[in-house]
Design a protein around this motif. Structure first.
Motif, PDB file in Angstrom:
ATOM      1  N   HIS A 189      44.698  57.701  30.963  1.00 33.99           N
ATOM      2  CA  HIS A 189      43.840  56.627  31.642  1.00 33.99           C
ATOM      3  C   HIS A 189      42.588  56.282  30.395  1.00 33.99           C
ATOM      4  CE1 HIS A 189      40.829  59.108  32.961  1.00 33.99           C
ATOM      5  NE2 HIS A 189      41.795  59.997  33.649  1.00 33.99           N
ATOM      6  N   ILE A 244      36.504  56.847  36.827  1.00 35.88           N
ATOM      7  CA  ILE A 244      37.792  56.818  36.739  1.00 35.88           C
ATOM      8  C   ILE A 244      38.088  58.348  36.239  1.00 35.88           C
ATOM      9  CG2 ILE A 244      37.366  56.201  34.063  1.00 35.88           C
ATOM     10  CD1 ILE A 244      40.234  55.387  36.021  1.00 35.88           C
ATOM     11  N   ASP A 272      40.775  60.816  40.759  1.00 36.25           N
ATOM     12  CA  ASP A 272      40.594  59.469  41.559  1.00 36.25           C
ATOM     13  C   ASP A 272      41.547  58.534  41.677  1.00 36.25           C
ATOM     14  OD1 ASP A 272      37.862  60.187  41.675  1.00 36.25           O
ATOM     15  OD2 ASP A 272      37.059  59.039  39.710  1.00 36.25           O
ATOM     16  N   ILE A 273      42.460  58.542  40.808  1.00 35.57           N
ATOM     17  CA  ILE A 273      43.750  57.846  41.042  1.00 35.57           C
ATOM     18  C   ILE A 273      44.785  58.218  42.101  1.00 35.57           C
ATOM     19  CG2 ILE A 273      45.721  57.011  39.724  1.00 35.57           C
ATOM     20  CD1 ILE A 273      44.033  56.864  36.864  1.00 35.57           C
ATOM     21  N   THR A 275      43.717  60.300  44.456  1.00 34.68           N
ATOM     22  CA  THR A 275      43.173  59.990  45.672  1.00 34.68           C
ATOM     23  C   THR A 275      43.242  58.545  46.361  1.00 34.68           C
ATOM     24  OG1 THR A 275      41.427  61.494  45.208  1.00 34.68           O
ATOM     25  CG2 THR A 275      40.661  59.941  46.942  1.00 34.68           C
ATOM     26  N   ARG A 276      43.392  57.548  45.354  1.00 33.91           N
ATOM     27  CA  ARG A 276      43.568  56.181  45.824  1.00 33.91           C
ATOM     28  C   ARG A 276      45.101  56.277  46.231  1.00 33.91           C
ATOM     29  NH1 ARG A 276      41.877  53.042  40.287  1.00 33.91           N
ATOM     30  NH2 ARG A 276      39.643  54.064  39.994  1.00 33.91           N
ATOM     31  N   ILE A 277      45.998  56.904  45.559  1.00 34.97           N
ATOM     32  CA  ILE A 277      47.419  56.936  46.199  1.00 34.97           C
ATOM     33  C   ILE A 277      47.503  57.529  47.373  1.00 34.97           C
ATOM     34  CG2 ILE A 277      49.731  57.291  45.505  1.00 34.97           C
ATOM     35  CD1 ILE A 277      48.965  57.233  42.457  1.00 34.97           C
ATOM     36  N   ARG A 321      45.436  57.906  49.847  1.00 36.63           N
ATOM     37  CA  ARG A 321      44.643  57.039  50.786  1.00 36.63           C
ATOM     38  C   ARG A 321      45.774  56.065  51.308  1.00 36.63           C
ATOM     39  NH1 ARG A 321      39.804  54.749  48.163  1.00 36.63           N
ATOM     40  NH2 ARG A 321      41.544  53.387  47.356  1.00 36.63           N
ATOM     41  N   ASP A 322      46.246  55.239  50.102  1.00 37.40           N
ATOM     42  CA  ASP A 322      47.124  54.046  50.606  1.00 37.40           C
ATOM     43  C   ASP A 322      48.667  54.605  50.422  1.00 37.40           C
ATOM     44  OD1 ASP A 322      44.703  52.587  51.065  1.00 37.40           O
ATOM     45  OD2 ASP A 322      44.813  52.321  48.712  1.00 37.40           O
ATOM     46  N   TYR A 323      48.896  55.869  51.169  1.00 38.12           N
ATOM     47  CA  TYR A 323      50.256  56.154  50.826  1.00 38.12           C
ATOM     48  C   TYR A 323      51.263  55.212  51.181  1.00 38.12           C
ATOM     49  CZ  TYR A 323      54.168  59.177  51.908  1.00 38.12           C
ATOM     50  OH  TYR A 323      55.699  59.790  52.131  1.00 38.12           O
ATOM     51  N   TYR A 339      52.193  52.283  49.409  1.00 39.39           N
ATOM     52  CA  TYR A 339      52.928  52.414  48.154  1.00 39.39           C
ATOM     53  C   TYR A 339      54.366  52.843  48.322  1.00 39.39           C
ATOM     54  CZ  TYR A 339      48.677  52.075  45.467  1.00 39.39           C
ATOM     55  OH  TYR A 339      47.179  51.442  45.141  1.00 39.39           O
TER      56      TYR A 339
END
Length: 346
Positions: free
Chosen positions: A84, A195, A199-200, A202-204, A206-208, A211
């Motif tokens: 990234h 970044i 962190d990336i 964790t975002r995935i 959290r919004d499993y 996605y």
């Protein structure tokens, strides 16, 4: 790199036109020897080893600038999972440490990474390939060691090691770069806040659900996503409900727009009628004015006619005398008539 060089050239041209030749404040960038801007950076194990003896340059020499054929060899290592912008910025800093830099990037293998750090999203081949396509990288070392040894530093002819200066606790050490710092070979860089691979992920996580539904909609099977049959049906149902809700909201918005337009028309009509009735020259003012005139006419007294009879004057009241005031000098008795009463003498 080319943009920096063109900017430098324009600056020098301006100085020449002014009749002055001043030394530029920034370092002059030397042309890149690898094909990194048109092809991925080569792997170290595919290059021909140099035959010249390995002699390190000092920090002073590196900052002053080395000959074109002797760049400062800077080494930066890492996992580089889900490559990234934070990774790219760190490598950019390492590349720009000195005027003439050859950047070598070491990427650790899956075995070492899983042992000392944890599971990765991308496998080692994907991570090697991602780093080799970064424009700042001149050379990639596959299966890089977790701890740098003198033999490894000499093999790759490394002058300095670039990394952020936060102590890296791992492999039973308080800082795996401690011996590099003590040897004067450490060149610190700065981390990019906000970044990171963690962190990336964790975002995935959290919004499993979001996605999973996204990938199911794009054609991935439940088996590929490791989703059970019941969850697959649940996600499809949620997708259908969201679609119905979206259509409902859209219809409500359309109806709302129509209602707003009608309300605006009615409101304009109402305001016009209101002003016509209650405005400065409205009907209500004329009605009140007319009513006030009638009311004043009704309550005002009429004028008396000129031929009305004159009231008669009253006769004076008779004098009232009290009997015990007869001898008073203020009251004179009535005069006595001569003769007798009924013709006789008293």
């Amino acid at each position: 790199m080319e943009a920096h060089s063109s900017g430098f050239g324009r600056k020098r041209k301006r100085e020449e036109l002014n009749g002055e030749m001043k030394e530029a404040e920034c370092f002059r960038k030397l042309p890149r020897r690898t094909l990194g801007l048109t092809e991925p950076a080569p792997f170290a194990d595919e290059l021909v080893a140099a035959k010249a003896p390995y002699v390190r340059v000092s920090m002073e020499e590196a900052c002053r600038g080395t000959p074109e054929d002797r760049p400062v060899r800077v080494y930066a290592d890492g996992i580089f999972d889900m490559f990234h912008s934070g990774h790219a910025r760190a490598l950019m800093q390492a590349k720009c440490l000195f005027p003439n830099t050859h950047l070598i990037v070491g990427v650790c293998s899956d075995d070492l990474t899983h042992k000392f750090k944890g599971f990765t999203v991308m496998n080692e081949d994907e991570r090697y390939d991602a780093v080799s396509h970064c424009r700042y990288v001149d050379e990639v070392v596959r299966n890089a060691p977790w701890t740098l040894t003198p033999a490894f530093l000499a093999e790759h002819r490394i002058d300095f090691v670039a990394h952020d200066d936060i102590p890296y606790i791992s492999a039973g050490s308080d800082d795996v770069y401690k011996h590099i710092k003590e040897a004067g070979m450490f060149a610190p860089t700065q981390r990019t806040e906000g970044i990171s691979t963690s962190d990336i992920i964790t975002r995935i996580v959290r919004d499993y659900d979001v996605y999973v539904r996204r990938n199911l909609q794009r054609g991935y099977t439940a088996k590929e996503l490791n989703v059970s049959f019941i969850n697959e049906k649940k996600y499809h149902l949620q997708e259908h409900v969201d679609k119905v809700n979206k259509e409902f909201v859209q219809k409500v918005e359309e109806k709302g727009i129509d209602l707003i337009q009608k309300w605006e028309e009615k409101s304009r009509e109402f305001i016009g009628n209101f002003l016509q009735m209650f405005g400065p020259d409205g009907a209500l003012k004329h009605m009140l004015k007319e009513g006030k005139g009638r009311m004043l006419q009704a309550i005002s007294p009429r004028q008396s006619p000129s031929s009305s009879p004159v009231r008669e004057e009253r006769s004076p009241s008779p004098t009232f005398r009290l009997p015990f005031f007869t001898s008073s000098p203020f009251f004179s008795p009535p005069p006595h008539h001569s003769g007798s009463l009924h013709g006789g003498q008293i």
